[in-house]
Write a protein that holds these residues in place. Structure first.
Motif, short mmCIF file in Angstrom:
data_model
loop_
_atom_site.label_atom_id
_atom_site.label_comp_id
_atom_site.label_asym_id
_atom_site.label_seq_id
_atom_site.Cartn_x
_atom_site.Cartn_y
_atom_site.Cartn_z
N THR A 189 -15.57 10.72 20.90
CA THR A 189 -15.32 11.21 22.25
C THR A 189 -16.57 11.90 22.78
OG1 THR A 189 -13.75 12.40 23.68
CG2 THR A 189 -14.35 13.47 21.61
N PHE A 190 -16.51 12.31 24.06
CA PHE A 190 -17.67 12.91 24.72
C PHE A 190 -17.89 14.35 24.28
CE2 PHE A 190 -16.79 9.56 27.96
CZ PHE A 190 -18.06 8.97 27.96
N ASN A 191 -19.15 14.73 24.18
CA ASN A 191 -19.48 16.11 23.86
C ASN A 191 -19.04 17.06 24.97
OD1 ASN A 191 -20.70 15.62 21.31
ND2 ASN A 191 -22.46 14.75 22.38
N GLY A 192 -18.94 16.55 26.20
CA GLY A 192 -18.42 17.38 27.28
C GLY A 192 -16.99 17.82 27.04
N TRP A 193 -16.20 16.97 26.38
CA TRP A 193 -14.85 17.37 26.00
C TRP A 193 -14.88 18.23 24.75
CZ3 TRP A 193 -10.40 18.40 27.83
CH2 TRP A 193 -9.38 18.74 26.94
N ILE A 194 -15.60 17.80 23.71
CA ILE A 194 -15.63 18.52 22.44
C ILE A 194 -16.05 19.98 22.63
CG2 ILE A 194 -16.85 18.69 20.23
CD1 ILE A 194 -16.98 15.61 20.21
N ASN A 195 -17.13 20.20 23.36
CA ASN A 195 -17.70 21.54 23.46
C ASN A 195 -17.07 22.40 24.55
OD1 ASN A 195 -19.54 20.87 21.42
ND2 ASN A 195 -21.02 20.07 22.89
N ASP A 196 -16.68 21.76 25.66
CA ASP A 196 -16.28 22.53 26.84
C ASP A 196 -14.88 22.25 27.38
OD1 ASP A 196 -18.86 23.74 26.99
OD2 ASP A 196 -19.64 21.90 27.89
N GLY A 197 -14.20 21.25 26.83
CA GLY A 197 -12.91 20.89 27.41
C GLY A 197 -13.04 20.44 28.85
N ASP A 198 -14.13 19.75 29.16
CA ASP A 198 -14.43 19.32 30.53
C ASP A 198 -13.68 18.03 30.84
OD1 ASP A 198 -15.55 18.40 32.90
OD2 ASP A 198 -17.60 18.92 32.34
N LEU A 199 -12.83 18.08 31.85
CA LEU A 199 -11.96 16.94 32.16
C LEU A 199 -12.69 15.76 32.78
CD1 LEU A 199 -8.91 18.99 33.43
CD2 LEU A 199 -9.05 17.67 31.31
N ASN A 200 -13.95 15.93 33.14
CA ASN A 200 -14.73 14.77 33.55
C ASN A 200 -15.00 13.82 32.38
OD1 ASN A 200 -15.19 15.23 36.34
ND2 ASN A 200 -16.77 16.75 35.85
N TRP A 201 -14.80 14.30 31.16
CA TRP A 201 -15.17 13.55 29.95
C TRP A 201 -13.99 13.39 29.01
CZ3 TRP A 201 -19.62 11.46 31.04
CH2 TRP A 201 -20.50 12.13 31.89
N ASP A 202 -12.79 13.26 29.56
CA ASP A 202 -11.56 13.21 28.76
C ASP A 202 -11.23 11.77 28.35
OD1 ASP A 202 -9.28 14.06 27.46
OD2 ASP A 202 -8.10 14.33 29.29
N VAL A 203 -12.11 11.15 27.57
CA VAL A 203 -11.98 9.75 27.15
C VAL A 203 -12.37 9.66 25.68
CG1 VAL A 203 -12.67 7.36 27.60
CG2 VAL A 203 -12.68 9.04 29.48
N ALA A 204 -11.71 8.80 24.93
CA ALA A 204 -12.05 8.60 23.51
C ALA A 204 -11.81 7.16 23.11
CB ALA A 204 -11.23 9.54 22.62
#
Length: 325
Positions: A189-204
């Motif tokens: 998955t995206f580091n934007g989700w892993i590190n920040d819980g950023d919903l722009n990057w909620d894909v795996a």
């Protein structure tokens, strides 16, 4: 077979409710990395053992008894701790593109309300040890072993941990597993989700273990992937919302998406458990196949679901994961 239809004409506006349960603030964050880059992890059991053999994959399947699947919790928010977005959503930097879908090698059992390409995901959340459920779909790639879902269905986000005991059941229905079960082998998955819980990057994307010598896409078919398309698209969305038939039956919704803060939006009123279900362009009712152009991420109080935008970064994730076997 029961058929469900939900066609959308307009989208009300309301505050977003995240379909992800957010990791506790005390979790240790991973090193800061570019939000649009990705990290992969081997799939693990609850005890932290790698699912690195077919025997280990069979152990995951045995863990998921009918009772545990029935009692798994649709992944819904305990709070709204995820960031709506930490910056501007990705913009296309090139022309739209698509990869080919693939038909199954055997019998097609598809109707618009229930396609073999979509299914239900079961996993254990490390921070509380409870069992949860999401949705996912098969994605055609060189490996023929890949599924696509939401980032919060593989990782807790905000510096939390990877989900454990991850298993995908294509076209699950009231406990039936018509195409068997597929345990995770590797998740990305995206580091934007892993590190920040950023919903722009909620894909795996998840590489699964074969069932013997039979791979996921060969058994169920697999969608193609689309990226850099307009945020206004005619789509069909499938998944297992817990607020409809208790999540025991696959539902679908179709309509035209709109641009909502850089995300795709459609008013399907799909609640917890629908997370990760495919948003398919050019869905073909006869084959049950389409082009995955989003995955269910959030829902708001007016029933509007949203997906992260699929741009070049999602295509790069596909390139990085699609040949893993």
């Amino acid at each position: 077979m029961r058929l469900f239809r939900h066609v959308l004409l307009s989208l009300p506006t309301a505050a977003v409710v995240v379909l992800a349960t957010i990791a506790p603030a005390s979790a240790q964050p991973e090193p800061v990395q570019d939000a649009g880059s990705t990290t992969a992890s081997p799939a693990l059991t609850v005890d932290g053992a790698r699912i690195d053999t077919l025997r280990a994959a069979e152990d995951v399947e045995e863990y998921w008894t009918p009772e545990r699947m029935r009692n798994a919790i649709p992944l819904t928010p305990e709070d709204t701790g995820a960031k709506r977005s930490s910056g501007t959503a990705e913009q296309p930097s090139g022309p739209p593109g698509s990869t080919p879908a693939a038909a199954p090698s055997g019998e097609i059992r598809t109707k618009i309300a229930e396609t073999s390409v979509a299914g239900k995901v079961f996993f254990t959340k490390p921070s509380d040890g409870k069992n949860y459920v999401c949705s996912a779909s098969a994605l055609n790639s060189n490996s023929k072993q890949m599924a696509i879902t939401a980032g919060h269905c593989v990782h807790e986000g905000n510096g939390g941990n990877w989900m454990k005991n991850w298993m995908y059941v294509p076209q699950y229905r009231n406990g039936d597993r018509p195409y068997g079960t597929f345990a995770a082998k590797q998740m990305r998955t995206f580091n934007g989700w892993i590190n920040d819980g950023d919903l722009n990057w909620d894909v795996a994307m998840v590489t699964t273990w074969p069932q013997g010598s039979d791979k996921l896409v060969n058994r169920t078919g697999g969608n193609g992937l689309s990226w850099n398309y307009s945020r206004e698209q005619d789509v069909t969305i499938n998944g297992y919302p817990g607020n409809k038939d208790n999540g025991e039956v696959q539902w679908y919704c179709e309509g035209r998406t709109s641009d909502s803060g850089g995300k795709l939006a459609l008013g399907c009123d799909f609640g917890g458990g629908s997370s990760g279900g495919p948003w398919m362009r050019v869905f073909d009712q006869s084959s049950g196949l389409g082009q995955t152009n989003g995955v269910t991420s959030t829902v708001n109080s007016a029933g509007v679901n949203k997906s992260s935008y699929f741009g070049d970064s999602v295509k790069q994730m596909f390139d990085d994961q699609g040949s893993v076997t």
